[in-house]
Design a protein around this motif. Structure first.
Motif, short mmCIF file in Angstrom:
data_model
loop_
_atom_site.label_atom_id
_atom_site.label_comp_id
_atom_site.label_asym_id
_atom_site.label_seq_id
_atom_site.Cartn_x
_atom_site.Cartn_y
_atom_site.Cartn_z
N ASP A 74 0.87 -1.19 0.00
CA ASP A 74 0.00 0.00 0.00
C ASP A 74 0.90 1.23 0.00
OD1 ASP A 74 -1.47 2.21 0.72
OD2 ASP A 74 -2.57 1.21 2.33
N TYR A 75 0.95 1.95 -1.16
CA TYR A 75 1.93 3.03 -1.28
C TYR A 75 1.62 4.22 -0.38
CZ TYR A 75 -1.49 3.85 -5.00
OH TYR A 75 -2.64 3.96 -5.71
N TYR A 76 0.43 4.26 0.18
CA TYR A 76 0.16 5.32 1.17
C TYR A 76 0.92 5.07 2.47
CZ TYR A 76 -3.61 6.82 -1.88
OH TYR A 76 -4.31 7.27 -2.95
N HIS A 77 1.37 3.84 2.67
CA HIS A 77 2.09 3.49 3.90
C HIS A 77 3.59 3.29 3.68
CE1 HIS A 77 -1.97 2.04 5.72
NE2 HIS A 77 -1.71 3.28 6.09
N PHE A 78 4.11 3.66 2.49
CA PHE A 78 5.55 3.48 2.25
C PHE A 78 6.38 4.40 3.15
CE2 PHE A 78 5.51 1.88 -2.47
CZ PHE A 78 4.95 0.69 -2.04
N ASP A 79 7.57 3.94 3.49
CA ASP A 79 8.54 4.79 4.16
C ASP A 79 8.72 6.07 3.34
OD1 ASP A 79 11.18 5.91 4.99
OD2 ASP A 79 11.30 4.06 6.16
N PRO A 80 8.74 7.24 4.01
CA PRO A 80 8.83 8.51 3.26
C PRO A 80 10.09 8.64 2.40
CG PRO A 80 8.95 8.88 5.65
CD PRO A 80 8.54 7.46 5.45
N LEU A 81 11.12 7.82 2.63
CA LEU A 81 12.32 7.94 1.79
C LEU A 81 12.12 7.31 0.41
CD1 LEU A 81 13.94 4.94 1.78
CD2 LEU A 81 14.62 5.70 4.05
N VAL A 82 10.99 6.62 0.20
CA VAL A 82 10.76 5.90 -1.06
C VAL A 82 10.22 6.84 -2.15
CG1 VAL A 82 9.39 4.07 -2.17
CG2 VAL A 82 10.33 3.73 0.13
N VAL A 83 10.78 6.69 -3.36
CA VAL A 83 10.23 7.37 -4.53
C VAL A 83 9.45 6.31 -5.31
CG1 VAL A 83 10.75 8.69 -6.62
CG2 VAL A 83 12.21 8.90 -4.59
N ARG A 84 8.13 6.47 -5.36
CA ARG A 84 7.27 5.39 -5.87
C ARG A 84 7.63 4.99 -7.31
NH1 ARG A 84 0.92 5.72 -6.93
NH2 ARG A 84 0.93 7.21 -5.21
N GLU A 85 8.05 5.97 -8.12
CA GLU A 85 8.38 5.68 -9.53
C GLU A 85 9.62 4.80 -9.65
OE1 GLU A 85 7.58 8.79 -8.37
OE2 GLU A 85 5.54 8.37 -9.12
N ARG A 86 10.43 4.75 -8.58
CA ARG A 86 11.64 3.94 -8.65
C ARG A 86 11.57 2.67 -7.80
NH1 ARG A 86 15.83 7.12 -6.85
NH2 ARG A 86 14.80 9.13 -6.91
N VAL A 87 10.33 2.24 -7.51
CA VAL A 87 10.15 0.93 -6.86
C VAL A 87 10.27 -0.13 -7.95
CG1 VAL A 87 8.48 -0.60 -5.72
CG2 VAL A 87 8.72 1.79 -4.97
N VAL A 88 11.18 -1.11 -7.77
CA VAL A 88 11.43 -2.11 -8.81
C VAL A 88 10.97 -3.51 -8.41
CG1 VAL A 88 13.35 -0.84 -9.86
CG2 VAL A 88 13.81 -2.47 -8.00
N GLU A 89 10.67 -3.71 -7.12
CA GLU A 89 10.29 -5.04 -6.68
C GLU A 89 9.47 -4.93 -5.39
OE1 GLU A 89 13.69 -7.56 -5.94
OE2 GLU A 89 12.45 -9.33 -5.63
N ILE A 90 8.49 -5.84 -5.27
CA ILE A 90 7.66 -5.87 -4.06
C ILE A 90 7.54 -7.31 -3.57
CG2 ILE A 90 5.39 -5.36 -3.06
CD1 ILE A 90 5.50 -2.89 -4.36
#
Ligand SMILES: [Mn+2]
Length: 313
Positions: A74-90
């Motif tokens: 859930d990207y609303y709960h990602f660590d604030p250091l994360v840039v969603r466009e550069r998420v490569v794996e979940i």
């Protein structure tokens, strides 16, 4: 650099273990990776676990870094250091965002119902054929995360793969024979020593489409009856500060049950639509125990199976 990280508000033992053990695997495979988090461990990271001194990296992500999310999608709960466009794996086992990430990442999004994300990370080690090289610390972390997230293998999301992973990992982790009891007693001691922050550290604001009470806190302890007997007035007081529509799920490992506390009929009815419960003075008991993510799945399914205007109760 690959940054292995998780959620914003807290790190539970599953997120904590997955960050460290997956970064270790990638580094072993020659892929530069760091376990990084700006969130603090919650009460599920017990005194003994902290004593293993697994370290997150002091690292500030740069523009070239890529992010691997563990135990959260859930990207609303990602660590604030994360840039969603550069998420490569979940790697995650929470429902709700499978479709979004499958479209964006294809097979690099591994989101499935399983007891612990730690089991998914174990499977990466297994598939890579390098389990004999896992550190004692990572094996102990992953094993403990599986214990915790499966509620000692009583949670409904527990699968044979979780049991297989735990059995393999404990043989590598050098844990004491009564580790499950010791671990959950340590978590309960953590919770009782600072109830307010324990409640804050494992609580979520729920969206209306979840069909759940607006504020949902959860804690896992060895003996819920003992906890509630001692601390119920304080718990009610703290929860009441979050509004009138709340739910607390106290999971009791020893007796395989959930004790639900909800103050008002509105909150109680929301739950009753998902599973039948007998409320007595704001308390309902349910065996076997349930996790918030299991209730969330029931709530989301209830919402998708009927149009909003067909909900009559
Ligand atoms: Mn988890």
């Amino acid at each position: 650099m690959k940054i292995i990280t998780s959620g914003a508000s807290y790190l539970d033992i599953d997120a904590y273990a997955c960050c460290i053990a997956y970064a270790e695997l990638l580094n072993l495979q020659g892929v530069p990776a760091r376990a990084v988090s700006s969130a603090q461990p919650n009460v599920s990271v017990s005194q003994t676990v902290l004593g293993w001194a697994a370290a997150f990296d002091d690292y500030l992500p740069t523009l070239d870094d890529e992010f691997v999310m563990v135990d959260v999608s859930d990207y609303y709960h990602f660590d604030p250091l994360v840039v969603r466009e550069r998420v490569v794996e979940i790697i995650d086992h929470h429902p709700g965002y499978e479709h979004y990430w499958a479209q964006k990442l294809g097979s690099a999004a591994d989101i499935r119902p399983i007891g612990a994300a730690a089991t998914q990370v174990f499977q990466r080690w297994q598939t890579a054929g390098v389990l004999p090289q896992i550190s004692v610390q990572s094996a102990a972390l992953l094993a403990t995360a599986i214990l915790d997230n499966t509620l000692n293998f009583t949670g409904q999301m527990t699968t044979p793969a979780d049991i297989e992973a735990y059995t393999d990992l404990t043989s590598r982790a050098k844990l004491p024979a009564d580790w499950p009891r010791q671990y959950f007693l340590e978590c309960q001691a953590n919770i009782e020593s600072n109830l307010g922050s324990a409640l804050a550290a494992d609580s979520k604001r729920m969206k209306p489409e979840s069909n759940l009470p607006g504020f949902f806190a959860q804690m896992t302890v060895w003996d819920a009856d003992a906890l509630l007997q001692k601390h119920r007035p304080m718990i009610n007081g703290w929860m009441a500060q979050q509004g009138d529509d709340w739910l607390l799920n106290v999971i009791s490992i020893r007796d395989h049950k959930s004790c639900f506390l909800a103050p008002t009929e509105v909150s109680q009815q929301k739950l009753n639509r998902l599973l039948p419960l007998d409320w007595q003075a704001g308390l309902a008991v349910r065996a076997p125990s349930m996790l918030r993510k299991e209730l969330l799945k029931l709530g989301l399914d209830a919402g998708s199976h009927c149009a909003p205007n067909s909900i009559v109760q």
